[in-house]
Scaffold this active site. Sequence first.
Site, PDB file in Angstrom:
ATOM      1  N   CYS A 103      -1.074  -4.215  -6.107  1.00  0.00           N
ATOM      2  CA  CYS A 103      -1.484  -5.413  -6.842  1.00  0.00           C
ATOM      3  C   CYS A 103      -0.613  -6.597  -6.390  1.00  0.00           C
ATOM      4  O   CYS A 103       0.324  -6.421  -5.617  1.00  0.00           O
ATOM      5  CB  CYS A 103      -1.322  -5.167  -8.341  1.00  0.00           C
ATOM      6  SG  CYS A 103       0.401  -5.142  -8.887  1.00  0.00           S
ATOM      7  N   GLU A 137       4.752   1.694  -7.364  1.00  0.00           N
ATOM      8  CA  GLU A 137       5.448   1.057  -6.243  1.00  0.00           C
ATOM      9  C   GLU A 137       6.779   0.462  -6.670  1.00  0.00           C
ATOM     10  O   GLU A 137       7.778   0.574  -5.958  1.00  0.00           O
ATOM     11  CB  GLU A 137       4.597  -0.072  -5.634  1.00  0.00           C
ATOM     12  CG  GLU A 137       3.246   0.343  -5.132  1.00  0.00           C
ATOM     13  CD  GLU A 137       2.156   0.114  -6.167  1.00  0.00           C
ATOM     14  OE1 GLU A 137       2.311   0.569  -7.324  1.00  0.00           O
ATOM     15  OE2 GLU A 137       1.145  -0.509  -5.823  1.00  0.00           O
TER      16      GLU A 137
END
Length: 161
Positions: free
Chosen positions: A90, A62
Amino acid sequence: MDTAYNPLQPDGFWMRRALDLARQAYEAEEVPIGAIVVQNERVIGEGFNQREMLFDPTAHAEMIAITQAAQTLGSWRLTDCRLYVTLEPCPMCAGAIVQARIPFVIYGTTDPKAGACHTLYTITDDSRLNHRATVIGGVLQQDCRNILQEFFALQRSRGKK
């Protein structure tokens, strides 16, 4: 800006592209997670995990995709984009999503150990923060889960943690 969630392409189309990136990570012996950022039905950023390759704990799929998208646009504000990622982000990546003002996040499978959108935390929907994202999980969930399970089974068979 219209932030209504109404993609022209089905989410599965873009998630398959993210899975292709996860396969690249797998082949590089990285945890197989792939991510893409889409704007106006074109990919403007993409990435796969590269923590081992780059010796960088922040080199998550990401983070790489978001950085590339910001560079493509010449702006850190990704207000009319969608992020597709094979694993639930996360806490670090969820924070980056909030900071980048990404309005839509679509992920494949949940992360019971570090999920920060639905599973352990809801960073992307925390009203105390200045931005929130609509998050959709479970797109091609089994395919996203399978590549991770296969990778970790292989790592265990090789005696790696």
